[in-house]
Design an enzyme around this catalytic site. Structure first.
Site, PDB file in Angstrom:
ATOM      1  N   ARG A  58      41.323  42.046   7.119  1.00 34.33           N
ATOM      2  CA  ARG A  58      40.408  41.800   8.453  1.00 34.33           C
ATOM      3  C   ARG A  58      39.161  42.582   8.251  1.00 34.33           C
ATOM      4  NH1 ARG A  58      39.488  46.157   8.550  1.00 34.33           N
ATOM      5  NH2 ARG A  58      40.573  48.183   9.644  1.00 34.33           N
ATOM      6  N   GLU A  64      35.191  50.139  17.078  1.00 31.37           N
ATOM      7  CA  GLU A  64      35.928  51.000  16.020  1.00 31.37           C
ATOM      8  C   GLU A  64      36.605  52.404  16.729  1.00 31.37           C
ATOM      9  OE1 GLU A  64      36.861  49.669  13.582  1.00 31.37           O
ATOM     10  OE2 GLU A  64      34.886  49.291  12.703  1.00 31.37           O
ATOM     11  N   HIS A  65      37.666  52.545  16.311  1.00 25.68           N
ATOM     12  CA  HIS A  65      38.716  53.647  16.578  1.00 25.68           C
ATOM     13  C   HIS A  65      38.640  53.904  18.327  1.00 25.68           C
ATOM     14  CE1 HIS A  65      38.745  55.967  13.061  1.00 25.68           C
ATOM     15  NE2 HIS A  65      37.723  55.533  12.649  1.00 25.68           N
ATOM     16  N   ASP A  67      40.905  51.151  19.460  1.00 20.32           N
ATOM     17  CA  ASP A  67      42.543  50.387  19.725  1.00 20.32           C
ATOM     18  C   ASP A  67      43.354  51.608  20.273  1.00 20.32           C
ATOM     19  OD1 ASP A  67      42.568  51.282  17.129  1.00 20.32           O
ATOM     20  OD2 ASP A  67      43.523  49.683  16.290  1.00 20.32           O
ATOM     21  N   GLY A 182      41.738  50.506   0.003  1.00 21.73           N
ATOM     22  CA  GLY A 182      40.950  51.750   0.349  1.00 21.73           C
ATOM     23  C   GLY A 182      39.518  51.242   0.697  1.00 21.73           C
ATOM     24  N   GLY A 184      38.775  49.427   3.591  1.00 21.34           N
ATOM     25  CA  GLY A 184      38.378  49.298   5.072  1.00 21.34           C
ATOM     26  C   GLY A 184      38.618  47.933   5.533  1.00 21.34           C
ATOM     27  N   SER A 187      44.148  46.577   3.616  1.00 14.27           N
ATOM     28  CA  SER A 187      45.053  46.109   2.536  1.00 14.27           C
ATOM     29  C   SER A 187      46.394  46.486   2.984  1.00 14.27           C
ATOM     30  CB  SER A 187      44.644  46.548   1.182  1.00 14.27           C
ATOM     31  OG  SER A 187      44.483  48.051   1.245  1.00 14.27           O
ATOM     32  N   ASP A 231      44.653  45.902  13.200  1.00 21.99           N
ATOM     33  CA  ASP A 231      45.047  45.270  11.749  1.00 21.99           C
ATOM     34  C   ASP A 231      45.963  44.289  11.751  1.00 21.99           C
ATOM     35  OD1 ASP A 231      42.940  47.309  11.363  1.00 21.99           O
ATOM     36  OD2 ASP A 231      44.039  48.831  10.210  1.00 21.99           O
ATOM     37  N   SER A 273      38.442  55.114   0.690  1.00 27.83           N
ATOM     38  CA  SER A 273      38.975  55.660   1.840  1.00 27.83           C
ATOM     39  C   SER A 273      40.576  55.672   1.891  1.00 27.83           C
ATOM     40  CB  SER A 273      38.485  54.797   3.371  1.00 27.83           C
ATOM     41  OG  SER A 273      39.120  54.796   4.264  1.00 27.83           O
TER      42      SER A 273
HETATM   43  C1  GLA Z   1      42.116  51.481  10.922  1.00 26.64           C
HETATM   44  C2  GLA Z   1      43.210  51.494  11.892  1.00 26.64           C
HETATM   45  C3  GLA Z   1      42.898  50.597  13.238  1.00 26.64           C
HETATM   46  C4  GLA Z   1      41.784  51.276  13.594  1.00 26.64           C
HETATM   47  C5  GLA Z   1      40.635  51.280  12.757  1.00 26.64           C
HETATM   48  C6  GLA Z   1      39.343  51.876  13.163  1.00 26.64           C
HETATM   49  O1  GLA Z   1      41.818  50.564  10.414  1.00 26.64           O
HETATM   50  O2  GLA Z   1      44.548  51.054  11.160  1.00 26.64           O
HETATM   51  O3  GLA Z   1      44.208  50.851  13.930  1.00 26.64           O
HETATM   52  O4  GLA Z   1      42.003  52.255  14.482  1.00 26.64           O
HETATM   53  O5  GLA Z   1      41.160  52.200  11.858  1.00 26.64           O
HETATM   54  O6  GLA Z   1      39.091  51.310  14.353  1.00 26.64           O
END
Ligand code: GLA
Length: 562
Positions: A58, A64-65, A67, A182, A184, A187, A231, A273
């Protein structure tokens, strides 16, 4: 109730042809599946797969950060996926020797040199070894999650006692992944979800998409990251042509149509990452910081300290005390209740009266949090909470603009005045360095839809970089490269600290931008060996909302899905 347009009650579709799922050339998709099946037969001595499932990676457009703090996010599934073939061999009836033999779970990868095979006992209670980061850990997560879900539904005993389960001799799993690791682009969740769906089908079980999203979110935590559910939810519930607003508690996916004149581009920063390996200083530390922020905010609102210590998310506290979750009120409360800069462990435990932090995070039973508290002594709370509430607001705004509302933000005017009132300052005097209305930068009145969406993405990146500190030099450089090439907006996507950037541009200039970014960002990396030119198409590409998880029974002899 989930949001309108939610698909959480439906089941993962069974595809009847490749074009139900893929936009790519049908022959190349078919040859990938043929390869998967041949690898399966080779590894497992002629056995044929009983089920094949796929689940995609996805890209998160915004949110971001947040959920894991209970706030909605706005991702879309991408075309790159993981495909998994599974078969179950049953014990011969009446064969005493076989009856007593221990059943096994055998896992292999089409690229067996890079991703070595491993065999585990067929035991859902075994631990995932978080200290050794083997790729099969995610397969084990998926396997365990199925049984956790059965337990939750009070069906575990009866399934384990069923004639089928009692006769399982060997479960075989073959994997082929196309989502770069890695990067983002998730995977790990694509693998976990594809495995879960394939095993569910092979075990003759059936969970709804909502159940699958929740169980895979929880099961992935066995790998050591305390991640939220974005994700997995989008990998399971994604759909062609639609981004989704993913909601939590309860889980839901609401359709968000994207403007058709815009194209989204993905670029890999080439900084890997490693989410699980670095979790204690990055991802899991942020989860801890947000929880500490929630606790101190609850305390600020007069909650008894023991009660405050049970608070888990910032949303929980904002919903209770900040004008029913009004995000501007919450941003004002952040300023009033949390100190600027960092808190030390001692300050939190003694001065703030939280007592032993290890108890709050149940460190005896939670190794992930245990390591965070062992390895960190300072915790930033105000900046983290500020990011969370402002990002939640940006998601809301992004969705509304996609749905046709006009951008309404402005630094002066009602929002600024409201905020000043909340913190008890005269308007304008309130334009301090931490005025949250500043997060929205320039007035958005009068902006076109495209420009406003891009602006929100840009502000999201700034907040990730400055307040959440989850960017890195390579991501920032790539964001700048996209912007200089003519993108309307660009931001890091996913957890950050490496991985990918998502950019948005007018569709008719997409190719030009890609060529430009290739020149400015990638060419020097190809030369220095940081990136491999053979991977070019996986490093920088156009993307569009793609289908979510699906089951495909592929007959390699006939070359068709059956
Ligand atoms: C990772 C986590 C998600 C989300 C993102 C940041 O992908 O698996 O749950 O927290 O980081 O938005």
């Amino acid at each position: 109730m989930g949001a309108v347009g939610s698909k959480q009650h439906s089941r993962v579709p069974k595809a009847s042809k490749f074009s139900d799922v893929y936009d790519d050339n049908e022959n190349s998709v078919a040859s990938r599946y043929t390869k998967l099946v041949s690898a399966f037969k080779k590894e497992f001595e002629g056995e044929k797969p009983r089920t094949i499932a796929r689940s995609p990676g996805r890209v998160n457009l915004i949110g971001e950060h947040i959920d894991y703090e209970g706030y909605s996010v706005l991702p879309m599934a991408i075309g790159l996926d993981v495909i998994v073939a599974v078969s179950v061999v049953l014990k011969e009836e009446g064969n005493v020797e076989e009856d007593e033999a221990k059943a096994t779970l055998s896992i292999a990868n089409v690229d067996g040199e890079k991703y070595t095979p491993k065999e585990f006992p067929f035991d859902h209670e075994q631990d995932v070894d978080v200290k050794s980061h083997h790729w099969t850990n995610y397969v084990l997560c998926g396997f365990k999650g199925i049984f956790d879900q059965l337990k939750k539904q009070n069906k575990l005993e009866s399934v384990l006692e069923s004639a089928f389960m009692k006769r399982v001799k060997k479960v075989m799993v073959m994997v082929d992944g196309k989502v770069p690791l890695g990067s983002g682009l998730s995977s790990s969740s694509a693998l976990n979800c594809a495995v879960t769906v394939a095993l569910m089908d092979a075990f003759e079980l059936s969970f709804t998409k909502g159940e699958l999203s929740e169980l895979t979110c929880l099961s992935e935590r066995y790998s050591g990251t305390q991640s939220g559910g974005m994700d997995q939810a989008i990998s399971i519930m994604g759909e062609k042509d639609l981004a989704k607003r993913i909601d939590f508690n309860p889980i839901g996916a609401m359709d968000v149509p994207l403007p058709t004149n815009l194209t989204f581009l993905i670029g890999n920063s080439c900084a890997v990452s490693k989410k699980a390996e670095s979790a204690h200083k990055h991802y899991n530390l942020r989860v801890v910081e947000c929880r500490l922020a929630a606790i101190l905010m609850a305390k600020h609102y007069g909650e008894d300290i023991e009660k405050a210590k049970t608070r888990v998310t910032l949303r929980e506290v904002a919903d209770l005390y900040c004008n029913k979750g009004d995000l501007w009120t919450a941003l004002g409360a952040v300023r009033k209740s949390l100190n600027e800069g960092s808190y030390t462990k001692k300050q939190l435990e003694n001065d703030e009266g939280l007592g032993d932090l290890r108890k709050i995070f149940d460190c005896e039973n939670n190794e992930a949090f245990n390591v965070v508290l062992q390895k960190n002594d300072t915790f930033k709370l105000r900046d983290r909470a500020r990011h969370v509430f402002s990002e939640a607001r940006r998601v809301h705004e992004f969705q509304k603009i996609c749905e046709g509302q006009s951008p309404i933000y402005t630094v002066s005017g009602p929002i600024h005045e409201h905020w000043c009132k909340v913190i008890g300052l005269e308007p304008d005097v309130g334009v301090a360095s931490d005025d949250p209305t500043k997060d929205f930068g320039h007035p958005m009145y009068g902006m076109g839809k495209e420009e406003a969406l891009a602006k929100l993405m840009h502000l999201s990146h700034e907040s990730c970089k400055t307040h959440y500190e989850c960017s890195c030099d390579e991501l920032d450089e790539l964001v700048d490269a996209f912007m200089s090439a003519g993108a309307l907006g660009a931001r890091l996507t996913g957890a950050g600290w490496g991985g990918c950037v998502v950019a948005v541009c007018e569709s008719d200039v997409a190719e030009e931008i890609l060529a430009d970014v290739k020149k400015s960002f990638y060419e020097k990396r190809f030369q220095s060996g940081v990136a491999n030119i053979a991977d070019e198409t996986n490093l920088l590409f156009k993307t569009a909302p793609s289908a979510g998880a699906a089951i495909l029974h592929y007959d390699d002899e006939k070359g068709v899905i059956v």
